[in-house]
Enzyme design. Structure first.
Site, mmCIF file in Angstrom:
data_model
loop_
_atom_site.group_PDB
_atom_site.id
_atom_site.type_symbol
_atom_site.label_atom_id
_atom_site.label_comp_id
_atom_site.label_asym_id
_atom_site.label_seq_id
_atom_site.Cartn_x
_atom_site.Cartn_y
_atom_site.Cartn_z
ATOM 1 N N THR A 12 0.831 -1.218 0.000
ATOM 2 C CA THR A 12 0.000 0.000 0.000
ATOM 3 C C THR A 12 0.857 1.256 0.000
ATOM 4 O O THR A 12 0.496 2.280 -0.578
ATOM 5 C CB THR A 12 -0.928 -0.018 1.233
ATOM 6 N N THR A 89 1.689 -4.602 4.205
ATOM 7 C CA THR A 89 1.502 -5.029 5.598
ATOM 8 C C THR A 89 0.957 -6.452 5.713
ATOM 9 O O THR A 89 1.162 -7.110 6.731
ATOM 10 C CB THR A 89 0.518 -4.088 6.337
HETATM 11 N N1 ASP Z 1 -2.798 -5.353 0.663
HETATM 12 C C1 ASP Z 1 -1.665 -4.531 0.998
HETATM 13 C C2 ASP Z 1 -0.400 -5.352 0.894
HETATM 14 O O1 ASP Z 1 -0.055 -6.015 1.809
HETATM 15 C C3 ASP Z 1 -1.839 -4.011 2.373
HETATM 16 C C4 ASP Z 1 -0.778 -3.046 2.817
HETATM 17 O O2 ASP Z 1 0.270 -2.914 2.267
HETATM 18 O O3 ASP Z 1 -1.040 -2.412 3.830
HETATM 19 O O4 ASP Z 1 0.236 -5.294 -0.120
#
Ligand code: ASP
Length: 330
Positions: A12, A89
């Site tokens: 993200t 994340t």
């Molecule tokens: N869906 C995203 C990922 O893990 C979530 C994030 O980065 O917060 O790539």
């Protein structure tokens, strides 16, 4: 000034909202990600290197293995004090733990991320990168292994987990708490990282399945894992490591084939052989099942992959040695 290398992998933090779908997609390059962060350039010298631009559910253990090799090269350079890795994340705790097990030495590796993309209101990514760079440049972060720096907190890769799907305070280390904090420009540690382990296989050549057990589970998925030729199985159990009794014949068949079976609990806290009923951890331990201590099932699976891979593609693992790596580490 020392240098920190920022390696970007996606997530993200490197996404923006796409006008067609209205949803976040990978969009921002590594260089763009760090360009506009106020104060970053005065912390230390920086080098930005793009590893990939993936959503983190797309990250595989092979990506982690290659990422560890890239990080190792940078850490070997005299002018590099540490490495920051930006990552999605969703699977961050897995990559962070994999690297914790894959890197030797005293220099810090700091994973960071964002819960909000750069074009949302109050994005958290820039502040998290600034904090992670401060930690990676800090002498106090030496010998701490792989860290997760999010929301001004510093967590041990081994202990941290994503606890909320959307909140910026999502990364927590249940029962242990953070190792330290970043307060303005100060990096403050309150505890050390003890009992770190490193495994350095030449390749990631062994296959390990993870099977989540629920009420009414039976041997079906264990038998399936055996039939597809895995080298190891992690079962995610209840409480102190107990499993439904209907699973036991499947565990026995896997062990008979020389497959290493590791038990990790879904609760947090330590797996222990203190229940003697059918399916209890005592029975499994006597059968040869290895207890994963406090490791989550996802982390136990990565650790088992690394341990088994050390024996090489044709090498047979010594179950007692594998057990020692798990049972004496926590
Ligand atoms: N869906 C995203 C990922 O893990 C979530 C994030 O980065 O917060 O790539």
């Amino acid at each position: 000034m020392s240098k920190v290398v920022i390696i970007t992998t996606g997530g993200t933090i490197a996404m923006q909202h796409d006008s067609v779908t209205g949803a976040a997609v990978p969009a921002v390059s590594g260089a763009d990600l760090v360009r506009a962060i106020p104060g970053l350039g005065s912390v230390c010298d920086l080098e930005v290197r793009e590893f990939d631009n993936l959503s983190s559910p797309a990250i595989t253990p092979d990506h982690m293995f290659r990422l560890a090799a890239m990080v190792r090269q940078y850490l070997a350079m005299d002018d590099v004090s540490g490495v920051v890795i930006t990552h999605g994340t969703d699977s961050l705790e897995e990559s962070a733990y994999f690297l914790d097990l894959s890197l030797e030495g005293h220099k810090p590796v700091c994973f960071t991320a964002a819960m909000r993309s750069g074009d949302e209101l109050s994005p958290d990514g820039p502040r998290n990168i600034l904090a992670a760079v401060r930690v990676a440049a800090s002498r106090s972060a030496r010998n701490m292994g792989s860290l997760v720096v999010m929301n001004e907190q510093i967590h041990a890769a081994r202990e941290v987990t994503k606890t909320h799907a959307a909140n910026v305070a999502t990364f927590q280390s249940p029962w242990w708490g953070p190792l330290g904090v970043v307060d303005g420009d100060r990096v403050i540690f309150r505890r050390a990282q003890l009992g770190r382990q490193t495994f350095l296989p030449h390749s990631l050549c062994k296959k390990v399945d993870l099977i989540k057990l629920v009420t009414g589970s039976d041997a079906a998925y264990l038998d399936f894992a055996v039939s597809r030729g895995v080298d190891g199985i992690v079962v995610e159990s209840f409480g102190r490591g107990n499993v439904p009794p209907y699973v036991i014949p499947g565990i026995a068949r896997a062990l008979e084939k020389g497959i290493i079976v590791v038990n990790a609990t879904r609760t947090g806290g330590r797996v222990l052989d203190e229940y003697g009923y059918e399916g209890g951890m005592l029975q499994q331990h006597k059968m040869g099942v290895i207890m994963a201590g406090e490791l989550s099932a996802a982390k136990a699976r990565l650790k088992l992959m690394l341990i088994l891979s050390q024996y090489g593609p044709d090498g047979r693992p010594d179950p007692a040695e594998v057990a020692r790596y798990f049972e004496h580490s926590m």
